[in-house]
Design a protein around this motif. Structure first.
Motif, PDB file in Angstrom:
ATOM      1  N   TYR A 122     116.208 -15.300  28.822  1.00 14.80           N
ATOM      2  CA  TYR A 122     116.555 -15.516  27.414  1.00 14.80           C
ATOM      3  C   TYR A 122     116.894 -14.222  26.694  1.00 14.80           C
ATOM      4  O   TYR A 122     116.326 -13.162  26.974  1.00 14.80           O
ATOM      5  N   VAL A 176     121.960 -22.800  24.209  1.00 19.43           N
ATOM      6  CA  VAL A 176     121.082 -22.345  23.124  1.00 19.43           C
ATOM      7  C   VAL A 176     119.914 -23.315  23.007  1.00 19.43           C
ATOM      8  O   VAL A 176     120.105 -24.533  23.084  1.00 19.43           O
ATOM      9  N   GLU A 198     119.349 -17.753  23.476  1.00 17.83           N
ATOM     10  CA  GLU A 198     120.528 -18.091  24.280  1.00 17.83           C
ATOM     11  C   GLU A 198     120.238 -17.712  25.720  1.00 17.83           C
ATOM     12  O   GLU A 198     119.656 -16.648  25.991  1.00 17.83           O
TER      13      GLU A 198
END
Length: 413
Positions: free
Chosen positions: A388, A279, A374
């Motif tokens: 992403y 993350v 993430e």
């Protein structure tokens, strides 16, 4: 030793001039309608991929997109490598301004170099747009009327990524921190948010810039039994930290890795097999919306097919906005006073394909949303650089440190 240092500085200065945007005769260069922009960053070391030649390419794209040539203004772009050394960066900045007539300095990853350059630019009354350096001191106790901090800072990263990790159960931390201004600042800010959320910090260890072996640091982190290992570093230091943590199987034992500053080029270097599930917070992602994709498409050729990261985007957007101000106030006025040029930028709303609409605060902080991402698993990615998935957006009002907390002398209390 003195001779060696002089040789280094002369070499850096000689290498600083790259082909200008629009070649003009020497006599014309001295005229008041020529703006000189110096891109000062890491061209060969730990932060090359997050700044380096790609930042220069994005500055050139901003000059082209600005349409400033139609207003009779010529722009020259220079570039130099500060080698992540404050003395080298400061010397280049001073020579650029005193000898070469540079009006604006852009980028400057490495917070120690960034603070040194900000001081020189203030002394010389030129303009400075930081994109790659992270320390929030640039808009805090060491703020300057000549400086705009554009892309991200340690407060925003700590609040977005650190705060999110605590909310998901990561309430005990151990930090592996780059041992200079940026790392210290990022660790300090993240500690603040962890403790405010009810978490605790069990320890920390600091490593030299451009380390290659993180095994002893990771071992200390494991022995602390912290739920989260916070990486307060960047560039190849982050890449090496994550790779070695994966090799040691740290996450398989339930420990989480909080990458407090990660760029898309880091994910590309790691590969999705290694980076999946991490993350991170960024203020620009090339595939976020139609405008971010349009910018990425325009610069893709100059970046050899790579996608720009947020540091590159900040270089583009800050120069584009500056040239809008130049077009508004005139090149001669912008060259005469960096403070007046920055004040004009602050008075104008910002709008570009990288960050959308925004503003610049009195303390020099550029305001735009922050995005928590993430990293996708390999099976989730649909193609090159599709890395992403968006977890949450932090609004402009909540992403940045309030001016009342920064201690900037430019802010009326």
């Amino acid at each position: 030793m003195i001779q060696d240092r002089r040789t280094v500085l002369k070499t850096a200065a000689a290498a600083s001039l790259v082909p200008a945007v629009g070649l003009v005769p020497a006599r014309a260069r001295a005229q008041s309608n020529t703006i000189k922009i110096g891109v000062l960053n890491d061209q060969s070391g730990v932060y090359r991929e997050i700044s380096g030649p790609n930042s220069v390419a994005c500055v050139r794209q901003a000059v082209q997109d600005s349409g400033i040539a139609a207003k009779g203004v010529t722009v020259e772009v220079l570039a130099a490598d500060h080698q992540n050394k404050p003395d080298v960066g400061a010397t280049i900045a001073r020579q650029w301004i005193d000898r070469d007539g540079v009006d604006v300095i852009v980028d400057v990853p490495n917070s120690a170099v960034a603070l040194a350059v900000s001081s020189i630019v203030k002394e010389k009354n030129k303009a400075y747009f930081n994109s790659g350096g992270g320390t929030a001191e640039l808009t805090g106790g060491q703020c300057s009327p000549n400086t705009v901090h554009w892309t991200y800072d340690t407060y925003m990263l700590a609040k977005s990524t650190g705060g999110a990790m605590v909310k998901t159960g990561g309430d005990s931390w151990f930090f592996i921190t780059a041992d200079y201004a940026f790392g210290h600042d990022l660790e300090r800010n993240t500690t603040k948010f962890v403790q405010e959320a009810g978490g605790k910090v069990l320890g920390n260890v600091r490593h030299p810039l451009q380390s290659t072996d993180f095994s002893s640091y990771l071992l200390q982190a494991q022995q602390s039994r912290a739920k989260v290992i916070g990486l307060a570093n960047a560039g190849t230091d982050t890449i090496n930290s994550v790779k070695q943590a994966a090799e040691f199987g740290i996450t398989r034992r339930g420990t989480k890795i909080a990458v407090l500053l990660m760029f898309i080029s880091d994910v590309h270097a790691l590969g999705l097999n290694t980076a999946q599930g991490l993350v991170c917070t960024e203020s620009y992602y090339w595939d976020l919306n139609d405008r971010t994709r349009a910018f990425a498409e325009r610069v893709k050729g100059a970046l050899n097919g790579a996608r720009p990261g947020m540091g590159h985007a900040g270089c583009y957007a800050s120069v584009l906005h500056y040239l809008k101000a130049v077009g508004d106030m005139g090149a001669a006025a912008a060259k005469a006073s960096g403070v007046e040029a920055v004040n004009r930028m602050k008075a104008m709303p910002t709008d570009d394909d990288c960050f959308g609409q925004g503003t610049i605060r009195a303390d020099g902080r550029k305001l735009h949303p922050a995005y928590l991402f993430e990293v996708k698993a390999p099976g989730e990615s649909k193609g090159a650089w599709d890395y992403y998935k968006l977890l949450q957006t932090t609004s402009v009002d909540n992403a940045w440190r309030p001016t009342s907390e920064g201690g900037c002398s430019l802010v009326r209390t």
